[in-house]
Design an enzyme around this catalytic site. Structure first.
Site, mmCIF file in Angstrom:
data_model
loop_
_atom_site.group_PDB
_atom_site.id
_atom_site.type_symbol
_atom_site.label_atom_id
_atom_site.label_comp_id
_atom_site.label_asym_id
_atom_site.label_seq_id
_atom_site.Cartn_x
_atom_site.Cartn_y
_atom_site.Cartn_z
ATOM 1 N N THR A 132 -10.354 -50.459 1.723
ATOM 2 C CA THR A 132 -11.068 -51.344 0.802
ATOM 3 C C THR A 132 -11.636 -52.564 1.510
ATOM 4 O O THR A 132 -11.112 -52.984 2.553
ATOM 5 C CB THR A 132 -10.102 -51.817 -0.309
ATOM 6 O OG1 THR A 132 -10.717 -52.837 -1.096
ATOM 7 C CG2 THR A 132 -8.833 -52.409 0.288
ATOM 8 N N ASP A 133 -12.671 -53.153 0.930
ATOM 9 C CA ASP A 133 -13.210 -54.398 1.477
ATOM 10 C C ASP A 133 -12.290 -55.580 1.218
ATOM 11 O O ASP A 133 -12.444 -56.650 1.830
ATOM 12 C CB ASP A 133 -14.606 -54.689 0.920
ATOM 13 C CG ASP A 133 -14.660 -54.816 -0.603
ATOM 14 O OD1 ASP A 133 -13.621 -54.640 -1.271
ATOM 15 O OD2 ASP A 133 -15.758 -55.076 -1.130
ATOM 16 N N GLU A 134 -11.303 -55.433 0.332
ATOM 17 C CA GLU A 134 -10.423 -56.552 -0.008
ATOM 18 C C GLU A 134 -9.550 -56.995 1.159
ATOM 19 O O GLU A 134 -9.020 -58.110 1.142
ATOM 20 C CB GLU A 134 -9.577 -56.202 -1.229
ATOM 21 C CG GLU A 134 -10.415 -55.988 -2.472
ATOM 22 C CD GLU A 134 -9.597 -55.904 -3.739
ATOM 23 O OE1 GLU A 134 -8.611 -56.651 -3.865
ATOM 24 O OE2 GLU A 134 -9.943 -55.089 -4.610
ATOM 25 N N TYR A 158 -1.725 -56.285 -2.975
ATOM 26 C CA TYR A 158 -2.471 -55.037 -2.788
ATOM 27 C C TYR A 158 -3.254 -55.037 -1.491
ATOM 28 O O TYR A 158 -3.117 -54.133 -0.660
ATOM 29 C CB TYR A 158 -3.417 -54.795 -3.973
ATOM 30 C CG TYR A 158 -4.517 -53.820 -3.655
ATOM 31 C CD1 TYR A 158 -4.214 -52.529 -3.249
ATOM 32 C CD2 TYR A 158 -5.861 -54.188 -3.729
ATOM 33 C CE1 TYR A 158 -5.220 -51.619 -2.928
ATOM 34 C CE2 TYR A 158 -6.864 -53.293 -3.429
ATOM 35 C CZ TYR A 158 -6.545 -52.010 -3.025
ATOM 36 O OH TYR A 158 -7.538 -51.123 -2.699
ATOM 37 N N LYS A 162 -2.838 -52.723 1.955
ATOM 38 C CA LYS A 162 -3.892 -51.881 2.517
ATOM 39 C C LYS A 162 -4.242 -52.321 3.932
ATOM 40 O O LYS A 162 -4.519 -51.483 4.799
ATOM 41 C CB LYS A 162 -5.132 -51.925 1.619
ATOM 42 C CG LYS A 162 -4.996 -51.127 0.343
ATOM 43 C CD LYS A 162 -4.745 -49.646 0.583
ATOM 44 C CE LYS A 162 -5.969 -48.940 1.159
ATOM 45 N NZ LYS A 162 -5.719 -47.471 1.324
#
Length: 354
Positions: A132-134, A158, A162
């Site tokens: 993810t870009d997060e 989260y 990741k």
């Protein structure tokens, strides 16, 4: 054949359906079937001999080893993850267990499987990790978009989990030579998305005449990626990506949350005028902001375009229209989802405001 994990979830199920629509290469689909895993997502391929579904955990090393030994996949695509920021705030342990510990155990079995390969089979094997870009953190309004070399700065349990999984995948390439590929995508939307996420939540509430809860001022910005475009990007990376490389996948569609909601409301005004409350925008309700809410994400996807020739085919306007039409055309799927775990979650997260 290929092995896919998390293939009953939103993105994973779309990928399985997309893959089998375009290829006769069989798929082994390993999914734990937590709250977000839904076999109804795969109803259209029930009985298809090219699809073998196995319920199980990526952290179950004996199960994974057995599947690898029996089916000898040429590639593994890892979608399996706990993936919702709000849930990670309330209960981070599940995220650490699946995204970090589970990924570690999975990588160990993949490494053992790959080490036992020889020749062309070994040279052609790939492990593709979907992220993810997060993991990159939050951008200011004028900051440049995330690139593949942006430093990691995760701000939620989260995204931290990741990020840890991404680092493990990278380490297994640089330490052991495992031929890995990592993709970091922006916010996905489209059919079969579990409605704790913004777009399906708004769709379901609006049609039912319920409040549309918007965090804070609604001006948080996301880059929106139609799930079908994400699937085509993953296929491109699997087919031609260079082992050890990272590829950012974005939709080139930065929108504020409030603009996304207003767009959906306007479409529903035209496509579903029989809702209990119209215009649907009257249902917008601002609620207390999420803890540590990242202000802006934006993906620079020039690398995947330059090296692999991929670009998103959907604009936000075309993608959201397809999405709204799909939810309206699939009331049985929506009704099945809107009970049990989902209802409990909405009540816990938003209380009387949703």
């Amino acid at each position: 054949m290929i092995l896919i994990t998390g293939g009953a979830g939103f993105i994973g199920a779309n990928f399985v359906l997309d893959w089998l629509a375009d290829s006769d290469e069989p798929v082994i689909n390993l999914d734990k079937l937590t709250y977000a895993g839904n076999l109804h997502n795969l109803a259209s391929i029930e009985g298809d001999a090219r699809h073998l579904f196995v319920q199980g955990d990526i952290g179950d090393r004996a199960l994974v080893a057995g599947l690898l030994a029996e089916h000898r996949p040429r590639a593994v695509i890892n979608f399996a993850a706990e993936s919702h920021v709000d849930r990670s705030i309330h209960g981070p342990e599940d995220f650490i267990q699946t995204n970090v510990v589970g990924t570690f155990h999975f990588l160990e079995e993949i490494r053992a499987y790959w080490n036992a390969m020889e020749g062309i089979e070994k040279a052609g094997f790939r492990f593709l990790h979907v992220s993810t870009d997060e993991v990159y953190g939050s951008l200011g309004p004028d900051d440049a978009a995330f690139t593949e070399t942006t430093a990691y700065a995760p701000n939620s349990p989260y995204s931290a989990s990741k990020a840890a999984s991404d680092h493990l995948v990278r380490a297994y390439h640089h330490t052991y030579g495992l031929p890995v590929l990592t993709t970091n995508c922006s916010n996905n939307y489209g059919p079969y998305q579990f409605p704790e996420k913004l777009i399906p939540l708004v769709m379901m509430n609006a049609v039912a005449g319920k409040p549309l809860p918007i965090y804070g001022d609604g001006l948080n910005v996301r880059d929106w990626l139609y799930v079908g475009d994400h699937c085509s990007a993953i296929r491109a990376v699997l087919a031609a990506g260079k082992a050890g490389e990272v590829y950012n996948i974005g939709g080139c569609n930065e929108k504020t949350n409030i603009d996304v909601v207003r767009t959906i409301c306007a479409m529903l005004d035209a496509l579903h005028p029989g809702s209990p409350v119209t215009p649907h925008e009257k249902l917008i309700t601002h609620v207390k902001d999420r803890a540590g809410h990242d202000r802006r994400y934006a993906i620079d996807a020039h690398k995947i375009e330059r090296e692999l020739g991929w670009r998103p085919q959907e604009t936000f306007e075309t993608g959201i229209r397809k999405t709204v039409a799909w939810y309206l055309a699939n009331p049985d799927w929506v009704a099945n989802i809107a009970t049990g775990e989902y209802r409990h979650w909405v009540e816990k997260q938003y209380g009387s405001q949703a």
